[in-house]
Write a protein that holds these residues in place. Sequence first.
Motif, PDB file in Angstrom:
ATOM      1  N   ILE A 179       6.814  13.646  -0.432  1.00 18.51           N
ATOM      2  CA  ILE A 179       6.049  14.330   0.601  1.00 18.51           C
ATOM      3  C   ILE A 179       6.808  15.590   0.991  1.00 18.51           C
ATOM      4  CG2 ILE A 179       5.135  14.189   2.945  1.00 18.51           C
ATOM      5  CD1 ILE A 179       4.951  11.155   2.583  1.00 18.51           C
ATOM      6  N   GLU A 180       6.109  16.705   1.059  1.00 20.88           N
ATOM      7  CA  GLU A 180       6.759  17.934   1.504  1.00 20.88           C
ATOM      8  C   GLU A 180       6.948  17.902   3.012  1.00 20.88           C
ATOM      9  OE1 GLU A 180       4.707  21.451   0.219  1.00 20.88           O
ATOM     10  OE2 GLU A 180       5.466  21.235  -1.831  1.00 20.88           O
ATOM     11  N   ALA A 181       8.101  18.357   3.440  1.00 18.10           N
ATOM     12  CA  ALA A 181       8.422  18.499   4.859  1.00 18.10           C
ATOM     13  C   ALA A 181       9.104  19.849   5.033  1.00 18.10           C
ATOM     14  CB  ALA A 181       9.337  17.374   5.318  1.00 18.10           C
ATOM     15  N   THR A 182       8.860  20.477   6.151  1.00 20.18           N
ATOM     16  CA  THR A 182       9.413  21.809   6.355  1.00 20.18           C
ATOM     17  C   THR A 182      10.825  21.764   6.934  1.00 20.18           C
ATOM     18  OG1 THR A 182       8.496  21.980   8.583  1.00 20.18           O
ATOM     19  CG2 THR A 182       7.109  22.780   6.750  1.00 20.18           C
ATOM     20  N   THR A 183      11.563  22.799   6.640  1.00 21.74           N
ATOM     21  CA  THR A 183      12.901  22.934   7.205  1.00 21.74           C
ATOM     22  C   THR A 183      12.823  23.040   8.725  1.00 21.74           C
ATOM     23  OG1 THR A 183      12.760  25.323   6.804  1.00 21.74           O
ATOM     24  CG2 THR A 183      13.916  23.998   5.150  1.00 21.74           C
ATOM     25  N   GLY A 184      11.774  23.683   9.226  1.00 19.07           N
ATOM     26  CA  GLY A 184      11.593  23.784  10.676  1.00 19.07           C
ATOM     27  C   GLY A 184      11.403  22.423  11.327  1.00 19.07           C
ATOM     28  N   VAL A 214       4.165   4.911   2.990  1.00 20.76           N
ATOM     29  CA  VAL A 214       4.925   4.389   4.131  1.00 20.76           C
ATOM     30  C   VAL A 214       5.823   3.229   3.702  1.00 20.76           C
ATOM     31  CG1 VAL A 214       3.330   2.683   5.140  1.00 20.76           C
ATOM     32  CG2 VAL A 214       4.765   4.074   6.631  1.00 20.76           C
ATOM     33  N   SER A 215       5.416   2.461   2.708  1.00 20.48           N
ATOM     34  CA  SER A 215       6.303   1.389   2.243  1.00 20.48           C
ATOM     35  C   SER A 215       7.520   1.975   1.526  1.00 20.48           C
ATOM     36  CB  SER A 215       5.573   0.373   1.364  1.00 20.48           C
ATOM     37  OG  SER A 215       5.207   0.921   0.131  1.00 20.48           O
ATOM     38  N   TRP A 255      -0.134  11.398  10.101  1.00 18.55           N
ATOM     39  CA  TRP A 255      -0.914  12.386   9.377  1.00 18.55           C
ATOM     40  C   TRP A 255      -0.359  12.660   7.976  1.00 18.55           C
ATOM     41  CZ3 TRP A 255      -0.351  18.050   8.823  1.00 18.55           C
ATOM     42  CH2 TRP A 255      -1.527  18.647   8.395  1.00 18.55           C
ATOM     43  N   ARG A 256       0.932  12.855   7.868  1.00 12.08           N
ATOM     44  CA  ARG A 256       1.513  13.187   6.561  1.00 12.08           C
ATOM     45  C   ARG A 256       1.428  12.028   5.573  1.00 12.08           C
ATOM     46  NH1 ARG A 256       7.792  14.227   8.185  1.00 12.08           N
ATOM     47  NH2 ARG A 256       8.027  12.477   9.610  1.00 12.08           N
ATOM     48  N   PHE A 257       1.386  10.793   6.055  1.00 10.63           N
ATOM     49  CA  PHE A 257       1.201   9.647   5.163  1.00 10.63           C
ATOM     50  C   PHE A 257      -0.263   9.534   4.738  1.00 10.63           C
ATOM     51  CE2 PHE A 257       5.066   8.657   7.487  1.00 10.63           C
ATOM     52  CZ  PHE A 257       5.917   8.337   6.438  1.00 10.63           C
ATOM     53  N   ARG A 258      -1.162   9.786   5.666  1.00  9.79           N
ATOM     54  CA  ARG A 258      -2.595   9.720   5.343  1.00  9.79           C
ATOM     55  C   ARG A 258      -3.002  10.748   4.301  1.00  9.79           C
ATOM     56  NH1 ARG A 258      -4.038   8.136  10.956  1.00  9.79           N
ATOM     57  NH2 ARG A 258      -4.718   5.974  10.694  1.00  9.79           N
ATOM     58  N   GLU A 259      -2.279  11.844   4.223  1.00  9.02           N
ATOM     59  CA  GLU A 259      -2.585  12.888   3.244  1.00  9.02           C
ATOM     60  C   GLU A 259      -2.280  12.464   1.805  1.00  9.02           C
ATOM     61  OE1 GLU A 259      -0.178  16.200   4.621  1.00  9.02           O
ATOM     62  OE2 GLU A 259      -2.044  17.261   5.041  1.00  9.02           O
ATOM     63  N   PRO A 304      14.965  10.538   1.835  1.00 13.07           N
ATOM     64  CA  PRO A 304      14.740  10.842   0.418  1.00 13.07           C
ATOM     65  C   PRO A 304      13.272  10.943  -0.002  1.00 13.07           C
ATOM     66  CG  PRO A 304      16.354   9.092   0.643  1.00 13.07           C
ATOM     67  CD  PRO A 304      15.809   9.359   2.010  1.00 13.07           C
ATOM     68  N   LEU A 305      12.357  10.444   0.810  1.00 10.85           N
ATOM     69  CA  LEU A 305      10.933  10.558   0.500  1.00 10.85           C
ATOM     70  C   LEU A 305      10.447  11.998   0.614  1.00 10.85           C
ATOM     71  CD1 LEU A 305       8.323   8.879  -0.093  1.00 10.85           C
ATOM     72  CD2 LEU A 305       7.965   8.850   2.382  1.00 10.85           C
ATOM     73  N   PHE A 306      11.187  12.813   1.363  1.00 13.37           N
ATOM     74  CA  PHE A 306      10.731  14.164   1.652  1.00 13.37           C
ATOM     75  C   PHE A 306      11.427  15.219   0.801  1.00 13.37           C
ATOM     76  CE2 PHE A 306      10.172  11.788   5.654  1.00 13.37           C
ATOM     77  CZ  PHE A 306       8.785  11.836   5.706  1.00 13.37           C
TER      78      PHE A 306
END
Length: 148
Positions: free
Chosen positions: A88-93, A56-57, A44-48, A127-129
Amino acid sequence: MRIWTLHPRHLDPQGVVALWRETLLAQKVLQGLTRGYTRHPQLWRFREQDEPVGAVSAYLWEVHREATRRGYRFDADRIAATPWSGRIEATTGQLLHEWRHLLGKTALRSPAHHATLLTLPRPEPHPLFTLVAGDVAVWERSVGSTLP
């Protein structure tokens, strides 16, 4: 399929190999080259992103760097030649949820690696996030969430 938010350096040998294999599968799904896993929540996060295959690459390149650092010989030719320089943003949770999940896995299959992980002050993201404050991601199945 588990495409970790965690930096690949935190994974044990089995985890790095599985991550490579599963992320290559994710790349094929995003390229439309497979029928299976097309609705997998980990994608899902890649499709966004504006260029999902590129995202993804970019993820795979970091996995390849970690594998090379460990002396593994992963075939870089399998990574799609789709440049992408986003984040890509990712949450600390989500990061902490995955950290607990990894600690559980390594306690059973890689006790020595598990002990090393316990000495770290905190987990680092791939590092992507870019980390932002927040709860576990809505796509994370293991906590009973559903996709929006």
